[in-house]
Design a protein around this motif. Structure first.
Motif, PDB file in Angstrom:
ATOM      1  N   THR A  98       0.933  -1.191  -0.029  1.00 56.37           N
ATOM      2  CA  THR A  98      -0.053  -0.147   0.036  1.00 56.37           C
ATOM      3  C   THR A  98       0.955   1.197  -0.055  1.00 56.37           C
ATOM      4  OG1 THR A  98      -0.117   0.146   2.317  1.00 56.37           O
ATOM      5  CG2 THR A  98      -1.730  -1.357   1.520  1.00 56.37           C
TER       6      THR A  98
ATOM      7  N   VAL B 172      -1.287  -0.988  -4.306  1.00 54.02           N
ATOM      8  CA  VAL B 172      -2.603  -0.631  -3.890  1.00 54.02           C
ATOM      9  C   VAL B 172      -2.606   0.789  -3.316  1.00 54.02           C
ATOM     10  CG1 VAL B 172      -4.426  -1.267  -2.439  1.00 54.02           C
ATOM     11  CG2 VAL B 172      -2.940  -3.063  -3.305  1.00 54.02           C
ATOM     12  N   GLY B 173      -3.658   1.657  -3.744  1.00 51.13           N
ATOM     13  CA  GLY B 173      -3.874   2.806  -3.298  1.00 51.13           C
ATOM     14  C   GLY B 173      -4.950   3.467  -4.237  1.00 51.13           C
TER      15      GLY B 173
ATOM     16  N   CYS C 230      -7.934   1.560  -4.249  1.00 47.89           N
ATOM     17  CA  CYS C 230      -8.445   1.122  -3.129  1.00 47.89           C
ATOM     18  C   CYS C 230      -8.466   2.249  -2.113  1.00 47.89           C
ATOM     19  CB  CYS C 230      -7.790  -0.156  -2.531  1.00 47.89           C
ATOM     20  SG  CYS C 230      -8.501  -0.811  -0.932  1.00 47.89           S
TER      21      CYS C 230
ATOM     22  N   LEU D 218      -8.043   2.766   1.500  1.00 47.98           N
ATOM     23  CA  LEU D 218      -7.787   1.962   2.791  1.00 47.98           C
ATOM     24  C   LEU D 218      -8.555   2.175   4.159  1.00 47.98           C
ATOM     25  CD1 LEU D 218      -3.996   2.235   1.986  1.00 47.98           C
ATOM     26  CD2 LEU D 218      -5.144   0.118   1.315  1.00 47.98           C
TER      27      LEU D 218
ATOM     28  N   CYS E  80     -10.724  -2.864   1.001  1.00 46.42           N
ATOM     29  CA  CYS E  80      -9.577  -3.641   0.979  1.00 46.42           C
ATOM     30  C   CYS E  80      -9.938  -5.177   1.064  1.00 46.42           C
ATOM     31  CB  CYS E  80      -8.951  -3.501   2.415  1.00 46.42           C
ATOM     32  SG  CYS E  80      -8.603  -1.779   2.908  1.00 46.42           S
TER      33      CYS E  80
ATOM     34  N   ASN F  51       2.505  -2.325   4.493  1.00 43.37           N
ATOM     35  CA  ASN F  51       1.662  -1.196   4.571  1.00 43.37           C
ATOM     36  C   ASN F  51       2.525  -0.092   4.785  1.00 43.37           C
ATOM     37  OD1 ASN F  51      -1.171  -1.964   4.745  1.00 43.37           O
ATOM     38  ND2 ASN F  51      -0.840  -3.032   6.679  1.00 43.37           N
TER      39      ASN F  51
ATOM     40  N   THR G 204      -6.379  -3.911   5.993  1.00 44.95           N
ATOM     41  CA  THR G 204      -5.520  -4.716   4.927  1.00 44.95           C
ATOM     42  C   THR G 204      -5.078  -5.954   5.613  1.00 44.95           C
ATOM     43  OG1 THR G 204      -3.628  -3.434   5.538  1.00 44.95           O
ATOM     44  CG2 THR G 204      -4.695  -2.875   3.605  1.00 44.95           C
TER      45      THR G 204
END
Length: 263
Positions: free
Chosen positions: A13, A37-38, A63, A65, A71, A90, A124
């Motif tokens: 992330t 992911v972000g 995503c 978070l 998530c 993370n 997550t």
């Protein structure tokens, strides 16, 4: 030393810039397959291309978070693409108000940074840990901060969020340890980059009527090694804790700060 990370699937992330980009490219160089992911997929795109240029398989997933359901969807898409998630890193987070005392910090500012820095990691972890438990293998690396180890005047909200992340990390480590899963926290100190220079150093410079460069020197003088952390220092710590070289470490806080938190 061969960290034996080739073909491991890493769910990362906050990969778009700064230490997030450095961590992403470090894992790509080790041969990991990556789920990046972000919220801003456009910002992630250039880093994804750099990772692919290093030979990595990469998917980019949008995503929020702070949304638990989002998530879970991102984790499911990663499993569909790669068949497993071996590593969760993370990195995504924020700095919160800078230079404000606790009294000056608004409830909204406090809630925003605690939600981002704590809930995002919690969501997550909840999304990926069931698969790790089923496979009896997993590495979770949460990126915290040394202000969550010593506190910091003028950074109360951020400090509180990183102290909370330490509790999340240690509790999960105890719960999933019997399933052969390591959960650790990397705690960077001040990391050189736009946020450090343009916010932290600029704030100090304005208060003390000094230059930004002089403010940077003052920060470095607080550290045993007399130098500010670089993105690559954080990336190397994440690689170490994501590998089996660190198989017997769990629930720890690893300061990457040139010697500040330990002083």
């Amino acid at each position: 030393m061969d960290l034996k990370l080739k073909d491991r699937v890493a769910f990362i992330t906050g990969p778009a810039k700064g230490m997030g980009a450095a961590v992403t490219l470090a894992f790509a160089a080790e041969g990991c397959r990556l789920a990046l992911v972000g919220r801003d997929t456009g910002a992630i795109g250039p880093v994804a291309e750099e990772a692919r240029a290093k030979g990595a398989e990469v998917i980019v997933l949008g995503c929020d978070l702070t949304d638990a359901a989002a998530c879970e969807v991102a984790a499911a898409k990663t499993l569909a693409a790669f068949g497993a998630i071996d590593i969760l890193v993370n990195i995504a987070g924020g700095s919160g108000p800078i230079g404000k005392t606790g009294v000056e910090t608004t409830p909204e500012e406090f809630d925003d940074i605690v939600t981002l820095n704590m809930n995002g990691c919690f969501h997550t972890m909840r999304a990926v840990l069931p698969g790790m438990i089923a496979r009896r293998y997993g590495k979770v690396v949460n990126v915290g901060g040394t202000f969550g180890m010593r506190g910091r005047a003028g950074r109360m909200a951020y400090s509180a969020s990183k102290w909370g992340l330490r509790g999340i990390t240690k509790s999960f480590a105890l719960e999933v340890g019997p399933h052969n899963i390591n959960v650790n926290c990397v705690a960077p100190g001040m990391v050189d980059g736009p946020r450090f220079r343009e916010k932290v150093c600029a704030n100090m410079a304005a208060k003390l009527n000094i230059t930004v460069e002089e403010a940077m020197e003052r920060h470095a003088a607080d550290y045993a090694l007399r130098r500010v952390t670089q993105d690559e220092d954080v990336a190397n710590a994440c690689l170490f804790l994501a590998s089996d070289v660190s198989r017997q470490l769990t629930g720890i806080d690893l300061p990457v700060d040139g010697g500040w938190a330990m002083l």
